[in-house]
Motif scaffolding. Structure first.
Motif, PDB file in Angstrom:
ATOM      1  N   ALA A  94       0.869  -1.367  -0.060  1.00 19.01           N
ATOM      2  CA  ALA A  94       0.033   0.128   0.224  1.00 19.01           C
ATOM      3  C   ALA A  94       0.847   1.226   0.089  1.00 19.01           C
ATOM      4  CB  ALA A  94      -0.886  -0.085   1.146  1.00 19.01           C
ATOM      5  N   GLY A  95       2.230   1.159  -0.404  1.00 18.12           N
ATOM      6  CA  GLY A  95       3.003   2.220  -0.464  1.00 18.12           C
ATOM      7  C   GLY A  95       3.717   2.600   0.697  1.00 18.12           C
ATOM      8  N   VAL A  96       3.950   3.822   0.953  1.00 17.58           N
ATOM      9  CA  VAL A  96       4.611   4.251   2.328  1.00 17.58           C
ATOM     10  C   VAL A  96       3.975   4.560   3.458  1.00 17.58           C
ATOM     11  CG1 VAL A  96       6.167   5.476   1.070  1.00 17.58           C
ATOM     12  CG2 VAL A  96       4.280   6.704   1.590  1.00 17.58           C
ATOM     13  N   ASP A  97       4.175   4.496   4.638  1.00 15.45           N
ATOM     14  CA  ASP A  97       3.695   4.663   5.925  1.00 15.45           C
ATOM     15  C   ASP A  97       3.418   6.243   5.906  1.00 15.45           C
ATOM     16  OD1 ASP A  97       2.472   4.864   8.347  1.00 15.45           O
ATOM     17  OD2 ASP A  97       3.813   3.290   9.201  1.00 15.45           O
ATOM     18  N   ILE A  98       2.039   6.734   5.805  1.00 15.93           N
ATOM     19  CA  ILE A  98       1.575   7.944   5.798  1.00 15.93           C
ATOM     20  C   ILE A  98       1.659   8.522   7.202  1.00 15.93           C
ATOM     21  CG2 ILE A  98      -0.062   9.768   5.184  1.00 15.93           C
ATOM     22  CD1 ILE A  98       1.327   8.801   2.743  1.00 15.93           C
ATOM     23  N   LYS A  99       1.302   7.856   8.184  1.00 16.77           N
ATOM     24  CA  LYS A  99       1.263   8.188   9.315  1.00 16.77           C
ATOM     25  C   LYS A  99       2.673   8.353  10.024  1.00 16.77           C
ATOM     26  CE  LYS A  99      -3.083   5.583  10.592  1.00 16.77           C
ATOM     27  NZ  LYS A  99      -3.722   4.732  11.628  1.00 16.77           N
ATOM     28  N   GLU A 100       3.648   7.852   9.408  1.00 14.33           N
ATOM     29  CA  GLU A 100       5.024   8.141   9.938  1.00 14.33           C
ATOM     30  C   GLU A 100       5.279   9.326   9.436  1.00 14.33           C
ATOM     31  OE1 GLU A 100       9.159   5.767  10.027  1.00 14.33           O
ATOM     32  OE2 GLU A 100       8.100   5.605   8.063  1.00 14.33           O
ATOM     33  N   ILE A 101       5.040   9.558   8.296  1.00 11.90           N
ATOM     34  CA  ILE A 101       5.451  10.772   7.617  1.00 11.90           C
ATOM     35  C   ILE A 101       4.702  12.170   8.475  1.00 11.90           C
ATOM     36  CG2 ILE A 101       5.349  12.379   5.499  1.00 11.90           C
ATOM     37  CD1 ILE A 101       5.741   9.699   3.881  1.00 11.90           C
ATOM     38  N   GLN A 102       3.345  11.680   8.612  1.00 18.05           N
ATOM     39  CA  GLN A 102       2.547  12.890   9.402  1.00 18.05           C
ATOM     40  C   GLN A 102       3.352  12.965  10.964  1.00 18.05           C
ATOM     41  OE1 GLN A 102      -1.316  11.190   9.010  1.00 18.05           O
ATOM     42  NE2 GLN A 102      -1.900  12.428   7.419  1.00 18.05           N
ATOM     43  N   ALA A 103       3.687  11.938  11.404  1.00 26.71           N
ATOM     44  CA  ALA A 103       4.207  12.156  12.694  1.00 26.71           C
ATOM     45  C   ALA A 103       5.601  12.730  12.806  1.00 26.71           C
ATOM     46  CB  ALA A 103       4.217  10.860  13.711  1.00 26.71           C
ATOM     47  N   ARG A 104       6.579  12.466  11.738  1.00 22.24           N
ATOM     48  CA  ARG A 104       7.867  12.861  11.785  1.00 22.24           C
ATOM     49  C   ARG A 104       8.228  14.063  10.927  1.00 22.24           C
ATOM     50  NH1 ARG A 104      11.141   7.866  10.328  1.00 22.24           N
ATOM     51  NH2 ARG A 104      12.675   9.559  10.489  1.00 22.24           N
ATOM     52  N   GLY A 105       7.332  14.352  10.087  1.00 20.94           N
ATOM     53  CA  GLY A 105       7.460  15.368   8.970  1.00 20.94           C
ATOM     54  C   GLY A 105       8.509  15.206   8.204  1.00 20.94           C
ATOM     55  N   ASP A 106       9.277  16.262   7.739  1.00 23.13           N
ATOM     56  CA  ASP A 106      10.312  16.132   6.637  1.00 23.13           C
ATOM     57  C   ASP A 106      11.347  15.031   6.780  1.00 23.13           C
ATOM     58  OD1 ASP A 106       8.868  18.236   5.520  1.00 23.13           O
ATOM     59  OD2 ASP A 106      10.354  19.869   5.921  1.00 23.13           O
ATOM     60  N   SER A 107      11.822  14.855   7.872  1.00 25.12           N
ATOM     61  CA  SER A 107      12.677  13.781   8.053  1.00 25.12           C
ATOM     62  C   SER A 107      12.197  12.606   7.609  1.00 25.12           C
ATOM     63  CB  SER A 107      13.444  13.584   9.434  1.00 25.12           C
ATOM     64  OG  SER A 107      12.095  13.225  10.327  1.00 25.12           O
TER      65      SER A 107
ATOM     66  N   GLY B 226      -4.256  -8.974  -4.187  1.00 20.59           N
ATOM     67  CA  GLY B 226      -5.000  -7.709  -3.625  1.00 20.59           C
ATOM     68  C   GLY B 226      -4.520  -6.432  -4.187  1.00 20.59           C
ATOM     69  N   PHE B 227      -4.393  -5.664  -3.421  1.00 19.97           N
ATOM     70  CA  PHE B 227      -3.835  -4.156  -3.716  1.00 19.97           C
ATOM     71  C   PHE B 227      -2.487  -4.032  -3.879  1.00 19.97           C
ATOM     72  CE2 PHE B 227      -5.004  -4.186   0.821  1.00 19.97           C
ATOM     73  CZ  PHE B 227      -3.942  -3.822   1.059  1.00 19.97           C
ATOM     74  N   CYS B 228      -2.112  -3.237  -4.946  1.00 20.24           N
ATOM     75  CA  CYS B 228      -0.659  -3.123  -5.269  1.00 20.24           C
ATOM     76  C   CYS B 228      -0.707  -1.384  -5.591  1.00 20.24           C
ATOM     77  CB  CYS B 228      -0.173  -3.857  -6.383  1.00 20.24           C
ATOM     78  SG  CYS B 228       1.668  -3.446  -6.851  1.00 20.24           S
ATOM     79  N   LEU B 229      -0.324  -0.738  -4.480  1.00 21.46           N
ATOM     80  CA  LEU B 229      -0.690   0.763  -4.806  1.00 21.46           C
ATOM     81  C   LEU B 229       0.687   1.474  -4.266  1.00 21.46           C
ATOM     82  CD1 LEU B 229      -4.020   1.108  -2.831  1.00 21.46           C
ATOM     83  CD2 LEU B 229      -3.509   0.630  -5.309  1.00 21.46           C
ATOM     84  N   GLY B 230       0.806   2.659  -5.142  1.00 21.07           N
ATOM     85  CA  GLY B 230       1.975   3.715  -4.672  1.00 21.07           C
ATOM     86  C   GLY B 230       3.371   2.835  -5.104  1.00 21.07           C
ATOM     87  N   GLY B 231       3.815   2.793  -3.704  1.00 26.09           N
ATOM     88  CA  GLY B 231       5.268   2.201  -3.644  1.00 26.09           C
ATOM     89  C   GLY B 231       5.174   0.690  -4.337  1.00 26.09           C
ATOM     90  N   GLY B 232       4.058  -0.058  -4.361  1.00 29.98           N
ATOM     91  CA  GLY B 232       3.752  -1.304  -4.920  1.00 29.98           C
ATOM     92  C   GLY B 232       3.934  -1.115  -6.242  1.00 29.98           C
TER      93      GLY B 232
END
Length: 248
Positions: free
Chosen positions: A60-73, A102-108
């Motif tokens: 399902a691609g990248v972990d969006i929650k990790e990006i929202q929590a940690r920002g630019d890093s 199943g789903f293959c999205l974004g990074g997939g």
């Protein structure tokens, strides 16, 4: 949970991704995947690598929650991690079979677009919902799966296509019931692994050498626009509106 490697048969290495609930990989996960694929390809006993995943969907691609929590890093980490994982699949010294359910999205899409061949389950769907996530990228890899104008339509609309549709375009080798996916992928890997190992590695290098697109450079170019979207604030605005148009 994580990335694991197994050797079910002589000459075949299976790299399995397992990040519940949807295989959205954190930064460390992308690097772990890259390392596992490269290690399998370097093993002189391995003649074919099968890339697969556990759970409801392939990726399902990248972990969006990790990006929202940690920002630019985290965004920078995800950019680099994805680039390394996609490159590891493309540059793997032996052929890579992607087994997709199943789903293959974004990074997939980045992973399967760089694989040598794809086997998919009947319920598999493929797409880049990046514009709905305030991101860009992997058009490089989607363009390896479908014709140019279809790629653009899918990219702009965030629509998905089925395994059967990709089979019709020639980018998916076989479409099978989900319960037969593992066996079908191993069957193809077995046929590949029956070839001379040294010649297979030469063949992989030769085919990559005549590729008309430098996939690593092309993808990194795309990622520059992803970071620009983040810095400008448009990425957060689009994610906050669930991909719909909103006030500037």
């Amino acid at each position: 949970m994580g990335v694991s490697t197994s050797s079910p048969e002589k000459g075949i290495s299976v790299v399995t991704v397992d990040f519940p609930p949807v295989n959205a990989l954190p930064v460390a996960g992308w690097y772990a995947l890259a390392g596992a694929v490269r290690a399998a390809g370097r093993d002189p006993e391995v003649r074919c690598v099968v890339l697969t995943a556990r759970g409801r969907g392939f990726n399902a691609g990248v972990d969006i929650k990790e990006i929202q929590a940690r920002g630019d890093s985290a965004l920078l980490g995800a950019n680099s991690g994805c680039a390394e994982a996609f490159a590891a699949v493309y540059e793997c010294e032996t052929p890579v079979v992607a087994a997709v359910q199943g789903f293959c999205l974004g990074g997939g899409i980045g992973l399967v677009g760089n694989a040598d061949t794809i086997v998919a389950s009947e319920d598999a769907t493929f797409g880049l919902p990046e514009l709905d996530r305030g991101a860009l990228g992997a058009a490089t890899h989607l363009a390896r799966l479908v014709p140019q104008h279809l790629m653009r339509t899918l990219y702009y609309t965030s629509r998905t296509v089925t395994a059967a549709e990709l089979h019709a375009h020639g980018s998916v080798w076989r479409v099978v019931p989900r319960e037969e996916l593992h066996g079908a992928a191993l069957e193809l890997a077995r046929e590949i692994a029956a070839k001379d190992g040294r010649l297979l590695r030469l063949a992989k290098a030769a085919i990559n050498g005549i590729d008309p697109v430098d996939v690593r450079r092309s993808y990194r170019f795309e990622q520059g626009f992803t970071f620009e979207a983040s810095l400008s604030g448009v990425a957060d605005r689009v994610r906050g509106g669930f991909g719909k148009d909103g006030p500037e």
